[in-house]
Design a protein around this motif. Structure first.
Motif, PDB file in Angstrom:
ATOM      1  N   VAL A  41       5.551  10.178   8.308  1.00 23.62           N
ATOM      2  CA  VAL A  41       4.173   9.713   8.435  1.00 23.62           C
ATOM      3  C   VAL A  41       3.892   8.767   7.267  1.00 23.62           C
ATOM      4  O   VAL A  41       4.101   9.144   6.108  1.00 23.62           O
ATOM      5  N   TYR A  42       3.443   7.596   7.582  1.00 22.49           N
ATOM      6  CA  TYR A  42       3.151   6.580   6.578  1.00 22.49           C
ATOM      7  C   TYR A  42       1.648   6.521   6.334  1.00 22.49           C
ATOM      8  O   TYR A  42       0.858   6.425   7.281  1.00 22.49           O
ATOM      9  N   TYR A  43       1.282   6.570   5.065  1.00 21.94           N
ATOM     10  CA  TYR A  43      -0.129   6.590   4.680  1.00 21.94           C
ATOM     11  C   TYR A  43      -0.467   5.365   3.841  1.00 21.94           C
ATOM     12  O   TYR A  43       0.233   5.053   2.865  1.00 21.94           O
ATOM     13  N   CYS A  44      -1.552   4.722   4.210  1.00 27.60           N
ATOM     14  CA  CYS A  44      -2.088   3.663   3.370  1.00 27.60           C
ATOM     15  C   CYS A  44      -2.896   4.303   2.240  1.00 27.60           C
ATOM     16  O   CYS A  44      -3.579   5.314   2.444  1.00 27.60           O
ATOM     17  N   ASN A  45      -2.823   3.720   1.063  1.00 23.96           N
ATOM     18  CA  ASN A  45      -3.556   4.238  -0.093  1.00 23.96           C
ATOM     19  C   ASN A  45      -4.234   3.093  -0.829  1.00 23.96           C
ATOM     20  O   ASN A  45      -3.655   2.013  -0.975  1.00 23.96           O
ATOM     21  N   MET A  46      -5.428   3.355  -1.278  1.00 20.56           N
ATOM     22  CA  MET A  46      -6.167   2.351  -2.043  1.00 20.56           C
ATOM     23  C   MET A  46      -6.889   3.027  -3.202  1.00 20.56           C
ATOM     24  O   MET A  46      -7.574   4.039  -3.012  1.00 20.56           O
ATOM     25  N   LYS A  47      -6.727   2.465  -4.374  1.00 23.00           N
ATOM     26  CA  LYS A  47      -7.478   2.904  -5.559  1.00 23.00           C
ATOM     27  C   LYS A  47      -8.453   1.791  -5.882  1.00 23.00           C
ATOM     28  O   LYS A  47      -8.035   0.658  -6.148  1.00 23.00           O
ATOM     29  N   TYR A  48      -9.742   2.121  -5.858  1.00 24.97           N
ATOM     30  CA  TYR A  48     -10.745   1.075  -5.949  1.00 24.97           C
ATOM     31  C   TYR A  48     -11.943   1.537  -6.751  1.00 24.97           C
ATOM     32  O   TYR A  48     -12.128   2.732  -6.994  1.00 24.97           O
ATOM     33  N   ILE A  49     -12.740   0.550  -7.125  1.00 21.94           N
ATOM     34  CA  ILE A  49     -14.008   0.813  -7.793  1.00 21.94           C
ATOM     35  C   ILE A  49     -15.115   0.318  -6.879  1.00 21.94           C
ATOM     36  O   ILE A  49     -15.074  -0.811  -6.393  1.00 21.94           O
ATOM     37  N   ALA A  50     -16.076   1.175  -6.621  1.00 22.82           N
ATOM     38  CA  ALA A  50     -17.191   0.827  -5.738  1.00 22.82           C
ATOM     39  C   ALA A  50     -18.295   0.141  -6.536  1.00 22.82           C
ATOM     40  O   ALA A  50     -18.387   0.273  -7.755  1.00 22.82           O
ATOM     41  N   TRP A  51     -19.169  -0.569  -5.819  1.00 20.37           N
ATOM     42  CA  TRP A  51     -20.332  -1.193  -6.448  1.00 20.37           C
ATOM     43  C   TRP A  51     -21.227  -0.126  -7.062  1.00 20.37           C
ATOM     44  O   TRP A  51     -21.519   0.890  -6.440  1.00 20.37           O
ATOM     45  N   GLY A  52     -21.657  -0.365  -8.301  1.00 20.66           N
ATOM     46  CA  GLY A  52     -22.571   0.547  -8.963  1.00 20.66           C
ATOM     47  C   GLY A  52     -21.929   1.824  -9.452  1.00 20.66           C
ATOM     48  O   GLY A  52     -22.617   2.740  -9.911  1.00 20.66           O
ATOM     49  N   ASP A  53     -20.629   1.892  -9.383  1.00 25.18           N
ATOM     50  CA  ASP A  53     -19.904   3.107  -9.752  1.00 25.18           C
ATOM     51  C   ASP A  53     -18.656   2.661 -10.507  1.00 25.18           C
ATOM     52  O   ASP A  53     -17.812   1.982  -9.945  1.00 25.18           O
ATOM     53  N   HIS A  54     -18.524   3.042 -11.741  1.00 25.08           N
ATOM     54  CA  HIS A  54     -17.407   2.566 -12.545  1.00 25.08           C
ATOM     55  C   HIS A  54     -16.204   3.492 -12.505  1.00 25.08           C
ATOM     56  O   HIS A  54     -15.250   3.302 -13.249  1.00 25.08           O
ATOM     57  N   ARG A  55     -16.233   4.457 -11.609  1.00 24.94           N
ATOM     58  CA  ARG A  55     -15.085   5.359 -11.486  1.00 24.94           C
ATOM     59  C   ARG A  55     -14.087   4.784 -10.486  1.00 24.94           C
ATOM     60  O   ARG A  55     -14.458   4.100  -9.540  1.00 24.94           O
ATOM     61  N   GLU A  56     -12.817   5.130 -10.692  1.00 25.73           N
ATOM     62  CA  GLU A  56     -11.800   4.744  -9.722  1.00 25.73           C
ATOM     63  C   GLU A  56     -11.723   5.808  -8.631  1.00 25.73           C
ATOM     64  O   GLU A  56     -11.585   6.995  -8.919  1.00 25.73           O
ATOM     65  N   HIS A  57     -11.799   5.361  -7.389  1.00 25.88           N
ATOM     66  CA  HIS A  57     -11.674   6.255  -6.235  1.00 25.88           C
ATOM     67  C   HIS A  57     -10.280   6.124  -5.650  1.00 25.88           C
ATOM     68  O   HIS A  57      -9.697   5.034  -5.636  1.00 25.88           O
ATOM     69  N   ASP A  58      -9.767   7.220  -5.142  1.00 31.85           N
ATOM     70  CA  ASP A  58      -8.420   7.270  -4.562  1.00 31.85           C
ATOM     71  C   ASP A  58      -8.573   7.614  -3.087  1.00 31.85           C
ATOM     72  O   ASP A  58      -8.915   8.751  -2.746  1.00 31.85           O
ATOM     73  N   LEU A  59      -8.346   6.624  -2.215  1.00 32.07           N
ATOM     74  CA  LEU A  59      -8.609   6.792  -0.790  1.00 32.07           C
ATOM     75  C   LEU A  59      -7.316   6.729   0.016  1.00 32.07           C
ATOM     76  O   LEU A  59      -6.462   5.871  -0.247  1.00 32.07           O
ATOM     77  N   TRP A  60      -7.217   7.610   0.998  1.00 33.73           N
ATOM     78  CA  TRP A  60      -6.028   7.662   1.868  1.00 33.73           C
ATOM     79  C   TRP A  60      -6.418   7.373   3.306  1.00 33.73           C
ATOM     80  O   TRP A  60      -7.483   7.809   3.767  1.00 33.73           O
ATOM     81  N   GLY A  61      -5.541   6.675   4.017  1.00 33.98           N
ATOM     82  CA  GLY A  61      -5.691   6.550   5.448  1.00 33.98           C
ATOM     83  C   GLY A  61      -5.266   7.840   6.126  1.00 33.98           C
ATOM     84  O   GLY A  61      -4.739   8.759   5.487  1.00 33.98           O
ATOM     85  N   GLN A  62      -5.464   7.922   7.426  1.00 28.57           N
ATOM     86  CA  GLN A  62      -5.143   9.162   8.127  1.00 28.57           C
ATOM     87  C   GLN A  62      -3.664   9.281   8.462  1.00 28.57           C
ATOM     88  O   GLN A  62      -3.205  10.358   8.843  1.00 28.57           O
ATOM     89  N   GLY A  63      -2.924   8.215   8.294  1.00 24.46           N
ATOM     90  CA  GLY A  63      -1.485   8.273   8.503  1.00 24.46           C
ATOM     91  C   GLY A  63      -1.076   7.782   9.880  1.00 24.46           C
ATOM     92  O   GLY A  63      -1.811   7.936  10.852  1.00 24.46           O
ATOM     93  N   THR A  64       0.109   7.198   9.939  1.00 19.61           N
ATOM     94  CA  THR A  64       0.666   6.741  11.204  1.00 19.61           C
ATOM     95  C   THR A  64       2.135   7.142  11.275  1.00 19.61           C
ATOM     96  O   THR A  64       2.877   6.981  10.298  1.00 19.61           O
ATOM     97  N   GLN A  65       2.539   7.691  12.398  1.00 26.08           N
ATOM     98  CA  GLN A  65       3.895   8.211  12.556  1.00 26.08           C
ATOM     99  C   GLN A  65       4.882   7.073  12.823  1.00 26.08           C
ATOM    100  O   GLN A  65       4.637   6.196  13.655  1.00 26.08           O
ATOM    101  N   VAL A  66       5.993   7.125  12.115  1.00 23.22           N
ATOM    102  CA  VAL A  66       7.114   6.217  12.367  1.00 23.22           C
ATOM    103  C   VAL A  66       8.345   7.071  12.640  1.00 23.22           C
ATOM    104  O   VAL A  66       8.675   7.963  11.853  1.00 23.22           O
ATOM    105  N   THR A  67       9.010   6.805  13.749  1.00 28.23           N
ATOM    106  CA  THR A  67      10.215   7.529  14.112  1.00 28.23           C
ATOM    107  C   THR A  67      11.344   6.531  14.307  1.00 28.23           C
ATOM    108  O   THR A  67      11.227   5.619  15.131  1.00 28.23           O
ATOM    109  N   VAL A  68      12.410   6.693  13.542  1.00 26.09           N
ATOM    110  CA  VAL A  68      13.571   5.809  13.645  1.00 26.09           C
ATOM    111  C   VAL A  68      14.677   6.573  14.348  1.00 26.09           C
ATOM    112  O   VAL A  68      15.119   7.624  13.873  1.00 26.09           O
ATOM    113  N   SER A  69      15.132   6.044  15.463  1.00 25.86           N
ATOM    114  CA  SER A  69      16.181   6.705  16.237  1.00 25.86           C
ATOM    115  C   SER A  69      17.504   5.976  16.051  1.00 25.86           C
ATOM    116  O   SER A  69      17.551   4.751  15.952  1.00 25.86           O
ATOM    117  N   SER A  70      18.559   6.773  16.009  1.00 27.88           N
ATOM    118  CA  SER A  70      19.887   6.189  15.782  1.00 27.88           C
ATOM    119  C   SER A  70      20.550   5.808  17.094  1.00 27.88           C
ATOM    120  O   SER A  70      20.072   6.129  18.166  1.00 27.88           O
TER     121      SER A  70
END
Length: 121
Positions: free
Chosen positions: A92-121
């Protein structure tokens, strides 16, 4: 509300290429890093690649030499291509983003819900 939308994935034949895209939406002041992680069955989540605001990349050992990454800092998107895929790239591949929102000086750590990748031989 800031969200990540992932696309791509699915089934891929060994030796082929997989392509994934991730787009962030919402009000973002600055994206510090954006990238991809993956989790294989029974294993911990591991870094595939992340790209810093400066453009510098941090690439996981398992995909070095097989990866193309592009990031659009204006659109807050990141596209990933892994070439010469192997069954070990399955997970399962997950997108990740660490960002700062407007008006908020903290770094947020956000994850996508994930997408399945299957490699067959």
């Amino acid at each position: 509300q800031v969200q990540l939308v992932e696309s791509g994935g699915g089934s891929v034949q060994a030796g082929g290429s997989l392509r994934l895209s991730c787009a962030a939406s919402g009000i973002i002041w600055r994206v510090n890093t954006m990238g991809w992680y993956r989790q294989a069955p029974g294993k911990q989540r591991e870094l595939v690649v992340d790209v810093a605001y400066s453009g510098s990349q941090n690439v996981g050992d398992s995909v070095k030499g097989r990866l193309t990454i592009s990031r659009d800092t204006a659109k807050n998107t990141v596209d990933l291509q892994i070439n010469s895929v192997k069954p070990e790239d399955t997970g399962v591949y997950y997108c990740n983003m660490k960002y700062i929102a407007w008006g908020d000086h903290r770094e947020h750590d956000l994850w996508g819900q994930g997408t399945q990748v299957t490699v067959s031989s």
